[in-house]
Design a protein around this motif. Structure first.
Motif, mmCIF file in Angstrom:
data_model
loop_
_atom_site.group_PDB
_atom_site.id
_atom_site.type_symbol
_atom_site.label_atom_id
_atom_site.label_comp_id
_atom_site.label_asym_id
_atom_site.label_seq_id
_atom_site.Cartn_x
_atom_site.Cartn_y
_atom_site.Cartn_z
ATOM 1 N N ARG A 62 0.840 -1.096 0.029
ATOM 2 C CA ARG A 62 -0.071 -0.011 -0.062
ATOM 3 C C ARG A 62 0.917 1.296 0.158
ATOM 4 N NH1 ARG A 62 -4.947 -1.115 3.670
ATOM 5 N NH2 ARG A 62 -5.754 0.604 2.792
ATOM 6 N N PHE A 63 0.098 2.317 -0.211
ATOM 7 C CA PHE A 63 0.852 3.798 -0.449
ATOM 8 C C PHE A 63 1.620 3.858 0.913
ATOM 9 C CE2 PHE A 63 1.089 8.257 -0.309
ATOM 10 C CZ PHE A 63 1.736 8.617 -1.536
ATOM 11 N N SER A 64 0.883 3.862 2.162
ATOM 12 C CA SER A 64 1.550 4.309 3.298
ATOM 13 C C SER A 64 2.738 3.352 3.489
ATOM 14 C CB SER A 64 0.350 3.913 4.255
ATOM 15 O OG SER A 64 0.042 2.832 4.315
ATOM 16 N N MET A 65 2.819 2.176 3.139
ATOM 17 C CA MET A 65 3.900 1.325 3.392
ATOM 18 C C MET A 65 5.139 1.818 2.520
ATOM 19 S SD MET A 65 3.306 -0.552 5.955
ATOM 20 C CE MET A 65 4.581 -1.785 5.852
ATOM 21 N N ILE A 66 5.065 2.070 1.403
ATOM 22 C CA ILE A 66 6.099 2.558 0.692
ATOM 23 C C ILE A 66 6.536 3.924 1.010
ATOM 24 C CG2 ILE A 66 6.699 3.485 -1.769
ATOM 25 C CD1 ILE A 66 4.455 1.564 -2.823
ATOM 26 N N ALA A 67 5.677 4.798 1.568
ATOM 27 C CA ALA A 67 6.053 6.081 2.071
ATOM 28 C C ALA A 67 6.878 5.760 3.216
ATOM 29 C CB ALA A 67 4.933 6.932 2.411
ATOM 30 N N LYS A 68 6.221 4.897 4.071
ATOM 31 C CA LYS A 68 7.268 4.541 5.288
ATOM 32 C C LYS A 68 8.574 3.969 5.007
ATOM 33 C CE LYS A 68 6.747 1.786 9.464
ATOM 34 N NZ LYS A 68 6.186 0.744 10.262
ATOM 35 N N GLY A 69 8.820 3.198 3.970
ATOM 36 C CA GLY A 69 10.148 2.704 3.746
ATOM 37 C C GLY A 69 10.786 3.609 3.092
#
Length: 121
Positions: free
Chosen positions: A47-54
């Motif tokens: 998900r977008f949020s997991m990519i952003a977190k990474g």
């Protein structure tokens, strides 16, 4: 003369032998694209949020732009699930998975460059 990404990709203004290299670099260039690729190549769609977190320090606008461009180039696929609230996941396409060898080659070359120039990582 202004830069035209589409002209670079189609080799419209550049029919010499470097056109394919320029097209490839145009596809993977961008502050976040290789970092996004590195995250997505680890496995399952995210998900977008997991990519952003990474990625850490990336704005939502920048990440959205990079993801849209990668999707447009056929490197990633965006899957929207019909739920409330909507769930969106991003994953690599077969074309995106084929970047593995390019990514690994850049990694090896970068490490050699750093070592040869005694740069700190």
């Amino acid at each position: 003369m202004s830069y035209s990404r589409q002209a670079t990709l189609s080799c419209e203004n550049n029919s010499d032998a470097t056109c394919s290299v320029e097209a490839a670099l145009s596809i993977i260039s961008g502050k976040w694209k290789l970092k996004i690729y590195k995250i997505l190549r680890q496995g399952e769609p995210l998900r977008f949020s997991m990519i952003a977190k990474g990625l850490g320090d990336v704005s939502e606008k920048s990440l959205t732009f990079q993801l849209r461009e990668m999707e447009s180039d056929g490197i990633i696929v965006r899957k929207v699930y019909p739920e409330v609230p909507p769930r969106v996941e991003y994953g690599l396409t077969d074309l995106g998975k084929s970047l593995h060898i390019v990514f690994e080659s850049l990694d090896v070359w970068g490490k050699a460059y750093i070592k040869a120039n005694k740069l700190e990582v």
